[in-house]
Design a protein around this motif. Structure first.
Motif, PDB file in Angstrom:
ATOM      1  N   LEU A 103       0.764  -1.213  -0.171  1.00 50.55           N
ATOM      2  CA  LEU A 103       0.091  -0.003  -0.014  1.00 50.55           C
ATOM      3  C   LEU A 103       0.928   1.287  -0.081  1.00 50.55           C
ATOM      4  O   LEU A 103       1.825   1.425   0.728  1.00 50.55           O
ATOM      5  N   ILE A 104       0.689   2.169  -0.995  1.00 44.64           N
ATOM      6  CA  ILE A 104       1.582   3.114  -1.034  1.00 44.64           C
ATOM      7  C   ILE A 104       0.432   4.635  -0.748  1.00 44.64           C
ATOM      8  O   ILE A 104      -0.649   4.717  -1.457  1.00 44.64           O
ATOM      9  N   VAL A 105       1.120   5.281   0.118  1.00 37.96           N
ATOM     10  CA  VAL A 105       0.132   6.529   0.178  1.00 37.96           C
ATOM     11  C   VAL A 105       0.783   7.730   0.362  1.00 37.96           C
ATOM     12  O   VAL A 105       2.083   8.017   0.604  1.00 37.96           O
ATOM     13  N   ASP A 106      -0.059   8.699  -0.464  1.00 41.98           N
ATOM     14  CA  ASP A 106       0.594  10.074  -0.535  1.00 41.98           C
ATOM     15  C   ASP A 106      -0.552  11.005   0.029  1.00 41.98           C
ATOM     16  O   ASP A 106      -1.788  11.201  -0.403  1.00 41.98           O
ATOM     17  N   SER A 107      -0.091  11.761   1.171  1.00 39.59           N
ATOM     18  CA  SER A 107      -1.254  12.378   2.016  1.00 39.59           C
ATOM     19  C   SER A 107      -0.764  14.115   2.149  1.00 39.59           C
ATOM     20  O   SER A 107       0.413  14.000   2.577  1.00 39.59           O
ATOM     21  N   GLY A 108      -1.549  14.872   1.842  1.00 40.08           N
ATOM     22  CA  GLY A 108      -1.505  16.254   2.124  1.00 40.08           C
ATOM     23  C   GLY A 108      -2.326  16.491   3.387  1.00 40.08           C
ATOM     24  O   GLY A 108      -2.960  15.475   3.994  1.00 40.08           O
ATOM     25  N   ASP A 133      -4.414   9.949  -0.914  1.00 38.49           N
ATOM     26  CA  ASP A 133      -4.482   9.135  -1.782  1.00 38.49           C
ATOM     27  C   ASP A 133      -3.779   7.516  -1.612  1.00 38.49           C
ATOM     28  O   ASP A 133      -2.560   7.543  -0.968  1.00 38.49           O
ATOM     29  N   TRP A 134      -4.532   6.430  -1.605  1.00 41.89           N
ATOM     30  CA  TRP A 134      -4.036   5.150  -1.253  1.00 41.89           C
ATOM     31  C   TRP A 134      -4.139   4.255  -2.568  1.00 41.89           C
ATOM     32  O   TRP A 134      -5.315   4.158  -3.249  1.00 41.89           O
ATOM     33  N   ILE A 135      -3.028   3.709  -2.974  1.00 38.05           N
ATOM     34  CA  ILE A 135      -2.993   2.930  -4.136  1.00 38.05           C
ATOM     35  C   ILE A 135      -2.280   1.349  -3.711  1.00 38.05           C
ATOM     36  O   ILE A 135      -1.140   1.438  -3.019  1.00 38.05           O
ATOM     37  N   ALA A 136      -3.092   0.218  -4.014  1.00 40.94           N
ATOM     38  CA  ALA A 136      -2.613  -0.716  -3.694  1.00 40.94           C
ATOM     39  C   ALA A 136      -2.144  -1.716  -4.792  1.00 40.94           C
ATOM     40  O   ALA A 136      -2.700  -1.787  -5.712  1.00 40.94           O
ATOM     41  N   VAL A 137      -0.804  -2.337  -4.908  1.00 42.19           N
ATOM     42  CA  VAL A 137      -0.158  -3.041  -5.668  1.00 42.19           C
ATOM     43  C   VAL A 137       0.239  -4.510  -5.211  1.00 42.19           C
ATOM     44  O   VAL A 137       0.580  -4.522  -4.035  1.00 42.19           O
ATOM     45  N   LYS A 141      -7.613   3.448  -7.031  1.00 38.11           N
ATOM     46  CA  LYS A 141      -7.116   4.456  -5.966  1.00 38.11           C
ATOM     47  C   LYS A 141      -8.343   4.888  -4.780  1.00 38.11           C
ATOM     48  O   LYS A 141      -9.425   5.208  -5.195  1.00 38.11           O
ATOM     49  N   ILE A 142      -7.951   4.674  -3.644  1.00 38.59           N
ATOM     50  CA  ILE A 142      -8.845   5.176  -2.649  1.00 38.59           C
ATOM     51  C   ILE A 142      -8.282   6.663  -2.097  1.00 38.59           C
ATOM     52  O   ILE A 142      -7.053   6.766  -1.914  1.00 38.59           O
TER      53      ILE A 142
END
Length: 287
Positions: free
Chosen positions: A3-8, A13-17, A27-28
């Motif tokens: 799970l890769i997460v980019d938060s402001g 935004d959460w993306i699972a690979v 994208k969550i």
């Protein structure tokens, strides 16, 4: 599952690979998770409020989180504990949002560059190809965050109330937003994330960029940011590019290039949303 997460401060935004880098889910998106502003129970509430995340909490083996407010130890540690508490089987790595900007904008992994963030908040760092260097500690939106969404939102409201905004724009501004004093003060002083609230006004700049007033507003904010942040790396910018990440930077590319010419530095890449670059980076580096 990775799970890769980019938060402001505004959104996350959460993306699972999978281990081969294939995206597993759409994208969550959740509200932003800024541990420098939100309390532990508020962070948990936001994460648990996502039905999509609730379905995968036990499947995640690695969680890479990049976020605003994660540049100092105490909030970073708190958020790490929150994520470990919810994603029980995951190895959790929490890093500041500047590192997300670095990994999303570099032309190659060990490129040296000055990297700027201009989203809800703002920041600037030098990446030497291996390590990240910051010469100014961020004190948040009240004192710093020049040329950010919340900075420009504050300037627009101030100019509206001090009658510095052209009349035609004042009419348009008041028709788009609730500008009653009590309403504004309630959101600034009684609600969570006042920085994110201020940033919602920044859209008005880009809807009216043909106005000389708006272009000057944008460029004046950029000049302040360059003087206070980019010029901390005055020697480095003589030889390395300056990359930019975040929506404010993305929609201000022309103005950034004009201001860069004034100050004599080379503009590099722009990334509106670092999450795509992060997926690419971690896909390459999955063991």
């Amino acid at each position: 599952m990775v799970l890769i997460v980019d938060s402001g401060s505004t959104k996350c935004d959460w993306i699972a690979v999978d281990n081969n880098g294939k995206q597993l889910l759409d994208k969550i998106r959740t509200p932003g998770l800024n541990p420098a502003i939100l309390k532990e129970n508020e962070l948990k509430k936001i994460i648990r409020g996502s039905k999509e995340l609730a379905k995968i909490t036990t499947e995640v083996t690695h969680l890479f989180f990049y976020g605003a407010g994660c540049g100092t130890e105490k909030p970073r540690t708190m958020l790490t504990h929150v994520l470990q508490f919810i994603f029980l089987n995951a190895i959790v790595d929490v890093q500041e949002d500047t590192m997300a900007a670095v990994r999303a904008t570099l032309n190659y992994d060990d490129e040296a560059a000055v990297v700027c963030i201009m989203g809800t908040g703002s920041n600037c760092s030098f990446y030497d190809g291996t390590k990240l260097h910051q010469r100014v500690k961020s004190l948040g939106y009240i004192i710093m965050d020049d040329a950010s969404g919340n900075y420009y939102g504050k300037q627009l409201i101030r100019d509206y109330y001090f009658n510095h905004m052209p009349e035609n724009l004042k009419v348009a501004f008041s028709s788009k937003y609730n500008l009653e004093a009590d309403y504004i003060k309630y959101h600034l002083y009684k609600q969570h994330n006042p920085n994110a609230y201020l940033a919602t006004f920044a859209e008005f700049m880009f809807l009216n960029k043909e106005s000389e007033y708006m272009r000057n507003l944008i460029k004046n904010g950029l000049r302040i940011f360059v003087k206070n942040m980019v010029l901390q790396f005055a020697e480095e910018i003589k030889t390395v590019p300056v990359h930019f990440a975040g929506s404010i930077a993305f929609f201000s590319q022309d103005e950034i290039r004009e201001v860069a010419q004034e100050f004599g530095f080379k503009v590099g890449n722009f990334a509106r949303r670092p999450i795509e670059g992060l997926v690419h980076y971690h896909t390459k580096n999955l063991e």
